[in-house]
Motif scaffolding. Structure first.
Motif, PDB file in Angstrom:
ATOM      1  N   ILE A 149       2.306   9.467  -5.730  1.00 22.86           N
ATOM      2  CA  ILE A 149       2.858  10.606  -5.297  1.00 22.86           C
ATOM      3  C   ILE A 149       3.909  11.151  -6.385  1.00 22.86           C
ATOM      4  O   ILE A 149       4.028  12.250  -6.925  1.00 22.86           O
ATOM      5  CB  ILE A 149       3.637  10.653  -4.216  1.00 22.86           C
ATOM      6  N   VAL A 150       4.605  10.165  -6.974  1.00 22.49           N
ATOM      7  CA  VAL A 150       5.840  10.288  -7.958  1.00 22.49           C
ATOM      8  C   VAL A 150       5.054  10.529  -9.242  1.00 22.49           C
ATOM      9  O   VAL A 150       5.628  11.555  -9.852  1.00 22.49           O
ATOM     10  CB  VAL A 150       6.661   8.961  -8.073  1.00 22.49           C
ATOM     11  N   ASP A 174       0.920  -1.328   0.005  1.00 19.77           N
ATOM     12  CA  ASP A 174       0.085   0.011  -0.098  1.00 19.77           C
ATOM     13  C   ASP A 174       0.970   1.298  -0.136  1.00 19.77           C
ATOM     14  O   ASP A 174       0.635   2.233  -0.830  1.00 19.77           O
ATOM     15  CB  ASP A 174      -0.718   0.010   1.354  1.00 19.77           C
ATOM     16  N   ALA A 175       1.994   1.400   0.998  1.00 22.95           N
ATOM     17  CA  ALA A 175       2.912   2.527   0.750  1.00 22.95           C
ATOM     18  C   ALA A 175       3.500   2.612  -0.577  1.00 22.95           C
ATOM     19  O   ALA A 175       3.769   3.777  -0.959  1.00 22.95           O
ATOM     20  CB  ALA A 175       4.024   2.169   1.922  1.00 22.95           C
ATOM     21  N   GLU A 176       3.974   1.478  -1.197  1.00 18.94           N
ATOM     22  CA  GLU A 176       4.589   1.566  -2.327  1.00 18.94           C
ATOM     23  C   GLU A 176       3.674   2.176  -3.555  1.00 18.94           C
ATOM     24  O   GLU A 176       3.987   3.092  -4.159  1.00 18.94           O
ATOM     25  CB  GLU A 176       5.144   0.263  -2.949  1.00 18.94           C
ATOM     26  N   ARG A 177       2.252   1.742  -3.568  1.00 13.65           N
ATOM     27  CA  ARG A 177       1.260   2.202  -4.522  1.00 13.65           C
ATOM     28  C   ARG A 177       1.158   3.645  -4.295  1.00 13.65           C
ATOM     29  O   ARG A 177       1.116   4.539  -5.186  1.00 13.65           O
ATOM     30  CB  ARG A 177      -0.164   1.517  -4.263  1.00 13.65           C
ATOM     31  N   GLU A 178       1.036   4.027  -2.848  1.00 14.78           N
ATOM     32  CA  GLU A 178       0.934   5.218  -2.575  1.00 14.78           C
ATOM     33  C   GLU A 178       2.198   6.213  -3.128  1.00 14.78           C
ATOM     34  O   GLU A 178       1.904   7.433  -3.680  1.00 14.78           O
ATOM     35  CB  GLU A 178       0.642   5.839  -1.063  1.00 14.78           C
TER      36      GLU A 178
END
Length: 117
Positions: free
Chosen positions: A25-26, A17-21
């Motif tokens: 953002i990127v 989830d953090a990677e998708r978020e």
């Protein structure tokens, strides 16, 4: 062990989830940067166009000021030339009969002399 596996799975899910978020953002940052570059190019193009118009106006003004000076100088030169031509014509009319008489006299009273070597 089931508890540990569930914790690992929850931890992995949190990381995903953090990677998708982070990817979102990127992606937003890339879109923002692309938009800013386009805006900057557009603004620069507008400034270039305004500067070009300003310089064209300055050149036209300069050209107009200096070409009118040339026209005035040309007119003055033409007036002066006309005055000189009239002066020469007046002198020619005044002394033309005298010049013709001198030419006729010189032609009729020619003295033949041998050429000196």
């Amino acid at each position: 062990m089931v508890k540990s596996s569930a914790q690992n799975s929850a931890g992995i899910q949190t990381l995903l989830d953090a990677e998708r978020e982070a990817q979102k953002i990127v992606q937003k940052a890339r879109e923002y940067r692309t938009k800013r570059v386009k805006d900057a190019r557009s603004e620069a193009q507008k400034e270039i166009e305004e500067y070009r118009k300003q310089k064209e106006e300055e050149f036209k003004k300069f050209e107009k000021e200096h070409s009118s000076g040339n026209k005035q100088a040309e007119e003055d030169a033409n007036k002066e030339t006309e005055a000189k031509i009239k002066e020469i014509e007046a002198i020619g009319k005044k002394s033309s009969s005298k010049v013709v008489e001198q030419l006729v006299t010189a032609a009729t009273n020619a003295k033949a002399e041998p050429l000196r070597a």
